[in-house]
Write a protein that holds these residues in place. Structure first.
Motif, PDB file in Angstrom:
ATOM      1  N   THR A  83     -43.317 -11.541  -0.072  1.00 64.03           N
ATOM      2  CA  THR A  83     -42.865 -12.930  -0.168  1.00 64.03           C
ATOM      3  C   THR A  83     -42.856 -13.570   1.209  1.00 64.03           C
ATOM      4  O   THR A  83     -42.865 -12.878   2.232  1.00 64.03           O
ATOM      5  CB  THR A  83     -41.439 -13.011  -0.753  1.00 64.03           C
ATOM      6  OG1 THR A  83     -40.531 -12.422   0.195  1.00 64.03           O
ATOM      7  CG2 THR A  83     -41.336 -12.322  -2.100  1.00 64.03           C
ATOM      8  N   LYS A  84     -42.816 -14.873   1.240  1.00 63.22           N
ATOM      9  CA  LYS A  84     -42.724 -15.619   2.498  1.00 63.22           C
ATOM     10  C   LYS A  84     -41.473 -15.205   3.262  1.00 63.22           C
ATOM     11  O   LYS A  84     -41.510 -15.010   4.486  1.00 63.22           O
ATOM     12  CB  LYS A  84     -42.713 -17.135   2.190  1.00 63.22           C
ATOM     13  CG  LYS A  84     -42.527 -18.013   3.401  1.00 63.22           C
ATOM     14  CD  LYS A  84     -43.720 -17.992   4.330  1.00 63.22           C
ATOM     15  CE  LYS A  84     -43.561 -19.053   5.404  1.00 63.22           C
ATOM     16  NZ  LYS A  84     -44.307 -18.766   6.586  1.00 63.22           N
ATOM     17  N   ARG A  85     -40.350 -15.025   2.576  1.00 68.42           N
ATOM     18  CA  ARG A  85     -39.097 -14.606   3.229  1.00 68.42           C
ATOM     19  C   ARG A  85     -39.227 -13.235   3.880  1.00 68.42           C
ATOM     20  O   ARG A  85     -38.659 -12.996   4.941  1.00 68.42           O
ATOM     21  CB  ARG A  85     -37.949 -14.626   2.230  1.00 68.42           C
ATOM     22  CG  ARG A  85     -37.521 -16.045   1.862  1.00 68.42           C
ATOM     23  CD  ARG A  85     -36.293 -16.005   1.002  1.00 68.42           C
ATOM     24  NE  ARG A  85     -35.213 -15.434   1.810  1.00 68.42           N
ATOM     25  CZ  ARG A  85     -34.025 -15.976   1.960  1.00 68.42           C
ATOM     26  NH1 ARG A  85     -33.738 -17.096   1.335  1.00 68.42           N
ATOM     27  NH2 ARG A  85     -33.102 -15.405   2.700  1.00 68.42           N
ATOM     28  N   GLU A  86     -39.964 -12.339   3.238  1.00 62.58           N
ATOM     29  CA  GLU A  86     -40.169 -11.010   3.827  1.00 62.58           C
ATOM     30  C   GLU A  86     -40.983 -11.119   5.123  1.00 62.58           C
ATOM     31  O   GLU A  86     -40.662 -10.465   6.118  1.00 62.58           O
ATOM     32  CB  GLU A  86     -40.862 -10.083   2.831  1.00 62.58           C
ATOM     33  CG  GLU A  86     -39.953  -9.659   1.685  1.00 62.58           C
ATOM     34  CD  GLU A  86     -40.694  -8.890   0.608  1.00 62.58           C
ATOM     35  OE1 GLU A  86     -40.134  -7.860   0.177  1.00 62.58           O
ATOM     36  OE2 GLU A  86     -41.804  -9.298   0.218  1.00 62.58           O
ATOM     37  N   TYR A  87     -42.027 -11.941   5.091  1.00 65.12           N
ATOM     38  CA  TYR A  87     -42.799 -12.164   6.319  1.00 65.12           C
ATOM     39  C   TYR A  87     -41.928 -12.780   7.407  1.00 65.12           C
ATOM     40  O   TYR A  87     -42.003 -12.405   8.578  1.00 65.12           O
ATOM     41  CB  TYR A  87     -44.008 -13.073   6.052  1.00 65.12           C
ATOM     42  CG  TYR A  87     -45.170 -12.368   5.401  1.00 65.12           C
ATOM     43  CD1 TYR A  87     -45.950 -11.476   6.121  1.00 65.12           C
ATOM     44  CD2 TYR A  87     -45.485 -12.616   4.078  1.00 65.12           C
ATOM     45  CE1 TYR A  87     -47.032 -10.837   5.523  1.00 65.12           C
ATOM     46  CE2 TYR A  87     -46.561 -11.978   3.478  1.00 65.12           C
ATOM     47  CZ  TYR A  87     -47.327 -11.098   4.200  1.00 65.12           C
ATOM     48  OH  TYR A  87     -48.396 -10.459   3.618  1.00 65.12           O
ATOM     49  N   GLU A  88     -41.113 -13.739   7.042  1.00 68.09           N
ATOM     50  CA  GLU A  88     -40.218 -14.386   8.009  1.00 68.09           C
ATOM     51  C   GLU A  88     -39.238 -13.374   8.600  1.00 68.09           C
ATOM     52  O   GLU A  88     -38.981 -13.373   9.808  1.00 68.09           O
ATOM     53  CB  GLU A  88     -39.464 -15.538   7.343  1.00 68.09           C
ATOM     54  CG  GLU A  88     -40.350 -16.723   7.021  1.00 68.09           C
ATOM     55  CD  GLU A  88     -39.673 -17.758   6.123  1.00 68.09           C
ATOM     56  OE1 GLU A  88     -38.513 -17.543   5.695  1.00 68.09           O
ATOM     57  OE2 GLU A  88     -40.327 -18.791   5.843  1.00 68.09           O
ATOM     58  N   ALA A  89     -38.681 -12.509   7.749  1.00 72.13           N
ATOM     59  CA  ALA A  89     -37.728 -11.496   8.222  1.00 72.13           C
ATOM     60  C   ALA A  89     -38.409 -10.520   9.181  1.00 72.13           C
ATOM     61  O   ALA A  89     -37.852 -10.189  10.240  1.00 72.13           O
ATOM     62  CB  ALA A  89     -37.111 -10.751   7.039  1.00 72.13           C
ATOM     63  N   SER A 147     -41.129 -11.056  10.938  1.00 72.63           N
ATOM     64  CA  SER A 147     -41.486 -11.805  12.136  1.00 72.63           C
ATOM     65  C   SER A 147     -40.282 -11.992  13.049  1.00 72.63           C
ATOM     66  O   SER A 147     -40.370 -11.788  14.268  1.00 72.63           O
ATOM     67  CB  SER A 147     -42.070 -13.170  11.741  1.00 72.63           C
ATOM     68  OG  SER A 147     -42.263 -13.975  12.880  1.00 72.63           O
ATOM     69  N   ASP A 148     -39.151 -12.371  12.471  1.00 69.95           N
ATOM     70  CA  ASP A 148     -37.957 -12.589  13.282  1.00 69.95           C
ATOM     71  C   ASP A 148     -37.466 -11.296  13.907  1.00 69.95           C
ATOM     72  O   ASP A 148     -37.078 -11.279  15.081  1.00 69.95           O
ATOM     73  CB  ASP A 148     -36.839 -13.228  12.442  1.00 69.95           C
ATOM     74  CG  ASP A 148     -35.707 -13.717  13.336  1.00 69.95           C
ATOM     75  OD1 ASP A 148     -35.986 -14.457  14.298  1.00 69.95           O
ATOM     76  OD2 ASP A 148     -34.547 -13.321  13.082  1.00 69.95           O
ATOM     77  N   TYR A 154     -39.714 -10.525  16.785  1.00 70.36           N
ATOM     78  CA  TYR A 154     -39.437 -11.482  17.862  1.00 70.36           C
ATOM     79  C   TYR A 154     -38.188 -11.073  18.633  1.00 70.36           C
ATOM     80  O   TYR A 154     -38.197 -11.016  19.869  1.00 70.36           O
ATOM     81  CB  TYR A 154     -39.275 -12.885  17.278  1.00 70.36           C
ATOM     82  CG  TYR A 154     -38.697 -13.892  18.249  1.00 70.36           C
ATOM     83  CD1 TYR A 154     -39.391 -14.276  19.386  1.00 70.36           C
ATOM     84  CD2 TYR A 154     -37.442 -14.443  18.010  1.00 70.36           C
ATOM     85  CE1 TYR A 154     -38.852 -15.188  20.274  1.00 70.36           C
ATOM     86  CE2 TYR A 154     -36.898 -15.363  18.900  1.00 70.36           C
ATOM     87  CZ  TYR A 154     -37.606 -15.731  20.025  1.00 70.36           C
ATOM     88  OH  TYR A 154     -37.056 -16.632  20.903  1.00 70.36           O
TER      89      TYR A 154
END
Length: 144
Positions: free
Chosen positions: A7-13, A15-16, A19
């Motif tokens: 999911t997009k949220r998994e990619y965001e998590a 990525s963060d 980072y």
């Protein structure tokens, strides 16, 4: 078996997390460079000071903690030895092994850098789980 798409949220998590991890590593690289050593030299000192149950470690144990090849750690120990941060001693139980110990100079340097790293690590609470954060926070409070 086909796995479910990310999911997009998994990619965001992910990525963060990467980072924040990279920010911490960059902080570490900068802090160690300012003190005249490399981040790998700092990690060697940290793993010596933080070795479970004793104040020294073998080259093999350090290689495991650093996730590095044995011969690479031997060279790293040699560089730290030239800087008078560590000293080698023959193994107590097996003379084929080499024990690596911190010198007083190494002790002082790792203490200084570890405090900086602890304080920076504590700023990451809430971003991702910091293992042992309770112990780190308690230690910091007791020093104030």
């Amino acid at each position: 078996m086909k796995s479910k798409s990310m999911t997009k949220r998994e990619y965001e998590a992910l990525s963060d997390f990467r980072y924040q991890l990279r920010r911490f590593l960059r902080f570490s690289e900068s802090a160690t460079r300012k003190k005249g050593i490399t981040h790998l030299q700092y990690l060697l000192l940290l793993h010596l000071k933080g070795h479970q149950g004793r104040e020294w470690a073998t080259v093999g144990e350090l290689a495991e903690r650093l996730q590095a090849h044995h011969h690479g750690v031997v060279a790293l120990v040699s560089r730290c030895e030239k800087l008078e941060l560590v000293r080698r001693e023959p193994g107590r139980h097996d003379r084929r092994e080499v024990e690596v110990h911190l010198t007083p100079k190494g002790e002082k340097l790792v203490e200084t850098l570890a405090r900086l790293h602890r304080d920076e690590l504590l700023t990451l609470q809430g971003i991702f789980k910091v293992p042992g954060a309770d112990e780190l926070s308690t230690t910091q409070a007791n020093e104030s």
